[in-house]
Design an enzyme around this catalytic site. Structure first.
Site, PDB file in Angstrom:
ATOM      1  N   SER A 132      42.107  31.536  32.286  1.00 47.87           N
ATOM      2  CA  SER A 132      42.305  30.337  33.302  1.00 47.87           C
ATOM      3  C   SER A 132      40.902  30.096  34.601  1.00 47.87           C
ATOM      4  O   SER A 132      40.210  30.823  33.866  1.00 47.87           O
ATOM      5  CB  SER A 132      43.027  31.234  35.107  1.00 47.87           C
ATOM      6  N   TYR A 145      44.902  37.940  40.819  1.00 52.78           N
ATOM      7  CA  TYR A 145      44.766  37.497  39.820  1.00 52.78           C
ATOM      8  C   TYR A 145      43.018  36.992  39.255  1.00 52.78           C
ATOM      9  O   TYR A 145      43.254  36.589  38.171  1.00 52.78           O
ATOM     10  CB  TYR A 145      45.731  36.002  39.877  1.00 52.78           C
TER      11      TYR A 145
END
Length: 285
Positions: A132, A145
């Protein structure tokens, strides 16, 4: 390609489902990891074989490895796509949630990679790790995350340097905003966790959580489609000499450049200014 296998984890919806269909369209036989029967029914089509796979369940990972080993076709690529998004301030996120985020977004990928590496080495295949832009820049409330994605980037670098001499390539893909269901689920989880904060934590972080949720929703709405993201994944799978990293979306490309050229404090101010526009008006008045 019809004689080669691809494994795609997290293929129930979003980028995983689109990548499975795109790779099948290009002639591969795709083993698409799903967790529910209805998801299997939805994705089953020519070239896409759904397989029940929770990457945190060792028995299911072993079953996947056995399925691949028993198939006469070589394993061309493993696409580690499964993941969850859990956003909360570092102080307020319970430790059980921290551990679960890392279990799904990091340790599960390592478990699947370990299980399939013998087949990948035999077929001189490749590992595609879906990271990501959060693996390059950690936004507020993204500690867990982004932490898992930063770690996945590091593991990918180590793995690439370990197995490149053995003929297996490792590629990292860093999406920015992609129009999938993941963001909506992430916002719902963030709101649920925010409701569990103490009154003191709510005073410290309540408006910040709302701002990051709004920014996430905005970024997702203006992001690329899952099909466009799938084409980048397919390129990483099929290109003879893939790059070590690909970004998906203009936002990912921009943030990647900024992290390379801006000092930390300057980047902090850029992120803070961007978030300030999304704070509730009562909090900024």
């Amino acid at each position: 390609m019809a004689q080669k296998l691809i494994v795609v984890t997290g293929a129930s919806t979003g980028m995983g489902a689109s990548a499975a269909r795109e790779l099948a369209r290009q002639g591969f036989h795709v083993l698409a990891g799903v967790r529910r029967d209805r998801d299997a029914d939805a994705i089953r089509t020519t070239g896409v074989e759904p397989i029940m796979l929770d990457i945190t369940e060792p028995e299911q990972v072993r079953a996947l490895a056995a399925r691949v080993t028993d198939d006469p076709r070589p394993l061309h690529a493993l696409v580690n796509n499964a993941g969850i998004q859990v956003n909360a301030p570092v102080e307020a996120l319970p430790m059980a949630q921290w551990r679960w985020v890392f279990e799904v977004n990091l340790f599960g990928h390592i478990a699947v990679t370990q299980a399939l590496l013998p087949a990948l080495l035999h077929g001189r295949g490749r590992v595609i790790n879906i990271s990501s832009i959060g693996g390059k820049a950690a936004m507020p409330t993204y500690g867990a995350y982004a932490g898992a994605k930063f770690a996945l980037e590091a593991v990918s670098d180590a793995l690439r340097r370990e197995i490149a001499p053995l003929g297996v390539q490792v590629v990292v893909i860093e999406p920015g905003g992609v129009r999938t269901e993941m963001a909506a689920r992430g916002i719902a989880t963030a709101n649920r966790l925010a409701a569990q904060m103490t009154p003191e934590q709510d005073r410290r972080y309540g408006s910040l959580v709302q701002a990051t949720n709004t920014l996430m929703a905005t970024g997702t709405a203006s992001g690329v489609t899952a099909d466009a993201a799938a084409r980048v994944i397919a390129k990483a799978v099929t290109t003879r000499k893939p790059r070590t990293r690909y970004t998906i979306g203009r936002d990912a490309a921009l943030i990647t450049r900024l992290t390379r050229i801006l000092p930390d404090r300057t980047l902090d101010r850029v992120i803070a200014a961007n978030l300030r526009r999304h704070h509730p008006k009562s909090a900024t008045a």
